[in-house]
Scaffold this active site. Sequence first.
Site: not given
Ligand code: NAD
Length: 331
Positions: A155, A122, A151
């Site tokens: 990033k 993104c 978002y």
């Molecule tokens: P997810 O939502 O399952 O996991 C993120 C976790 O962060 C959640 O469990 C949430 O409770 C926790 N969190 C949020 N705010 C918090 C806080 N203040 N303190 C502590 N914990 C907190 O998402 P994911 O898919 O596992 O993504 C993980 C990372 O990878 C993220 O940074 C996301 O931006 C990045 N990402 C994911 C994807 C994807 O396709 N899943 C794509 C690009 C980037």
Amino acid sequence: MAANNGLVLVTGGGGFIGGHLVDFYRKRGLPVRSVDIKPLDEWFQVFDDVDNVVADLTFPDSCRKACRGVSEVYNLAADMGGIGFIGAHKAECMLSVLISTHMLVEARDAGVERFFYSSSACVYAEDKQKDPWAAPLKEQDAYPAMAEDGYGWEKLFTERMCRHFTEDYGLLTRVARFHNVYGPNGHWEGGREKAPAAIIRKVLETTTRGTGEIEIWGDGTQTRSFMHIDDCLQGVDRIMHADIGEPVNLGSDELVTINDLVSIVEDIAGVKLERRYKLDAPKGVNGRNSDNTLIRSYLDWVPSITLRDGMKPTYRWIEEEFRARYGGRRA
Ligand code: NAD
């Protein structure tokens, strides 16, 4: 083994990718601390041999405690979801900058050896993603910057903070731009789920109700690539421990349309459905693929699990969750 007994910290460990990453390192015999804001009973995966901490990492004090004694930080915690969620919660998504900022500061002060940051596709400029068959995104396409509103900007900003923490303070940082990760033990309903899980759920709902119809966001011609979680874990570990001092794509380059993705799920489920296109629903950019030239040049490795192979176990897991939650009832 790294100093500080090799303690690994995964933030967002109660989430989808974080939960798998915790498992990945504990299975390799490393001591792991997993931190998430959610109550423990809402974590996708909880392991007894891990230091599980419930804390809000937008506060410096929580980050300080989390970083204590840690060798390697994998900073995955973020407030995020699929396109519907990030489009409707831009401020919330940007507030994840508090997590990134405090985590970098506290990791620096705690003498952490390596810091991994999960960035995203993104960050890429929208004008490079207007055509479904646009060229795959190279890392330099993030500039001149016009990231996904909210978002994506957070990033991109944090990517640059990582770079400057390395330049100014010597904290070794690694940044991967994830492209659509999917697999079991992640969101599949409630609004934070991504397209693969959402489509599986819709197919299950449709077959339970017997309507024979599925709603698709957009006209189904938008293209994406999807990376299986096992490739993601391999990539994170390799990037963290290689000499890669710049953000790098971590994604599959198997480009499919959303219609193709629906067909794959139909095949796995053994059904054929009537498609109803919701043209006013959020659908994101028209086309996005990962150019893997840079990661291949560094690692001689790229994600390789095909979408069809990766979707089968994902389908089975969501199907089990779906049946456990709704039984024979309508979802
Ligand atoms: P997810 O939502 O399952 O996991 C993120 C976790 O962060 C959640 O469990 C949430 O409770 C926790 N969190 C949020 N705010 C918090 C806080 N203040 N303190 C502590 N914990 C907190 O998402 P994911 O898919 O596992 O993504 C993980 C990372 O990878 C993220 O940074 C996301 O931006 C990045 N990402 C994911 C994807 C994807 O396709 N899943 C794509 C690009 C980037």
